[in-house]
Enzyme design. Structure first.
Site, PDB file in Angstrom:
ATOM      1  N   ALA A   1       0.841  -1.204   0.000  1.00  0.00           N
ATOM      2  CA  ALA A   1       0.000   0.000   0.000  1.00  0.00           C
ATOM      3  C   ALA A   1       0.872   1.250   0.000  1.00  0.00           C
ATOM      4  O   ALA A   1       2.036   1.208   0.400  1.00  0.00           O
ATOM      5  CB  ALA A   1      -0.917   0.017   1.220  1.00  0.00           C
TER       6      ALA A   1
ATOM      7  N   TYR B   1      -5.637   9.583   0.806  1.00  0.00           N
ATOM      8  CA  TYR B   1      -5.317   8.217   1.231  1.00  0.00           C
ATOM      9  C   TYR B   1      -6.595   7.417   1.443  1.00  0.00           C
ATOM     10  O   TYR B   1      -6.745   6.299   0.941  1.00  0.00           O
ATOM     11  CB  TYR B   1      -4.476   8.247   2.507  1.00  0.00           C
TER      12      TYR B   1
ATOM     13  N   LYS C   1      -7.847   4.157  -0.751  1.00  0.00           N
ATOM     14  CA  LYS C   1      -8.040   2.849  -0.116  1.00  0.00           C
ATOM     15  C   LYS C   1      -9.480   2.345  -0.315  1.00  0.00           C
ATOM     16  O   LYS C   1      -9.704   1.147  -0.527  1.00  0.00           O
ATOM     17  CB  LYS C   1      -7.692   2.912   1.363  1.00  0.00           C
TER      18      LYS C   1
END
Length: 292
Positions: free
Chosen positions: A61, A126, A130
């Site tokens: 990630a 972010y 995600k």
């Protein structure tokens, strides 16, 4: 069981590799960023088809939350496109796809714990990237487990525990945010939870695929977490004297990316479905010497 791990040099990936390498009847292919660029669809497909895993665990990630506000394209390539390509390849060979996600998919404004079915409302690049990764995995692979977690720490990589221990050596006083709450989660426990899920899938136990939450308990503020870290460090003679801590508000510590005020994740679904209890982060801190 044949397990492909991506992001093997990260906090969770390192623990996954360690734990799976000593598990009987298990063949592991652990890949770092240098070994496999998950944003390269052809490269992902080639490796997955060649290794032919039963389970793919994506621990890769882009987790630099503040940098993500500027690195938008990179964030979405790693956090959305990479998981999508892995999930598509998993679907081709009927493998299960286990994917790690985050509390940042929520706004952080709710009272009480967040459940897997709660409305997602990310407040940062972010978080948006995600969430896009979650949606891509769900769409691409029938046999998917998305594991949302929060406040990860461990012996490897950068994390809050290591930062506190480093700063504590040099400073007499530290100011820590006291109005953000969540469950610190030991990376080794996340790895253990993922391996238990993979094992149950491989042994043909009935599995409810979908989204799960796994994090630490009890819930605390960052300030309370720091207090516990330093208390553990003092008990284990890492420090003769610990720094004086003061609690500050989020407004006193501005950051490029907005942090959720509430990162409390409800883990009861994990207990009911897999028999996996919340991470005991306080027990993990009893080995705090390993983080110094």
């Amino acid at each position: 069981m044949r397990v492909l791990i991506t992001g093997c040099n990260g906090q969770v990936g390192h623990c996954l590799t360690e734990q799976l390498n000593i598990k009987e009847n298990t063949v592991v292919l652990a890949l770092s960023r240098e070994d496999l660029d998950i944003t390269d669809a052809a490269a992902v497909n080639k490796i997955v088809l060649k290794f032919n895993p039963n389970v793919i665990i994506n621990a890769a990630a882009h987790t630099a939350v503040d940098n993500a506000e500027k690195e938008v394209e990179l964030s979405f390539k790693i956090n959305r496109d990479g998981p999508k390509y892995l999930a598509e390849s998993a679907q081709k060979i009927n493998a299960a796809m286990l994917h790690i996600s985050t509390d940042y998919v929520f706004s952080g404004d709710k009272d009480g714990e967040y459940h897997p079915e709660d409305l997602t409302e990310p407040q940062s690049i972010y978080g948006h990237s995600k969430l896009a990764g979650e949606l891509a995995v769900v769409a691409a692979c029938d046999k998917h487990i998305i594991l949302r977690t929060a406040w990860v720490f461990g012996e490897h990589g950068n994390n809050f525990v290591k930062t506190m221990l480093r700063l504590g050596k040099d400073r007499d006083a530290l100011s820590i945010v006291g109005d953000q709450f969540g469950g610190p989660t030991y990376a080794g426990d996340i790895a253990g939870a993922l391996i238990e899920i993979a094992t149950q899938i491989e042994t043909n136990k009935p599995v409810e695929y979908g989204i799960y939450h796994f994090s630490g308990f009890p819930h605390v503020s960052w300030f309370e977490f720091a207090e516990t870290i330093f208390n553990s460090a003092k008990e284990q003679d890492i420090f003769d004297k610990t720094p004086a801590l003061s609690s500050i508000s989020t407004a006193d510590y501005p950051t490029p990316a907005k942090r959720p005020a509430n990162s409390k994740l409800a883990t009861n679904k994990m207990v009911e479905s897999f028999g996996i209890e919340a991470s005991d982060w306080q027990a993990a801190l009893s080995r705090v010497k390993h983080y110094a």
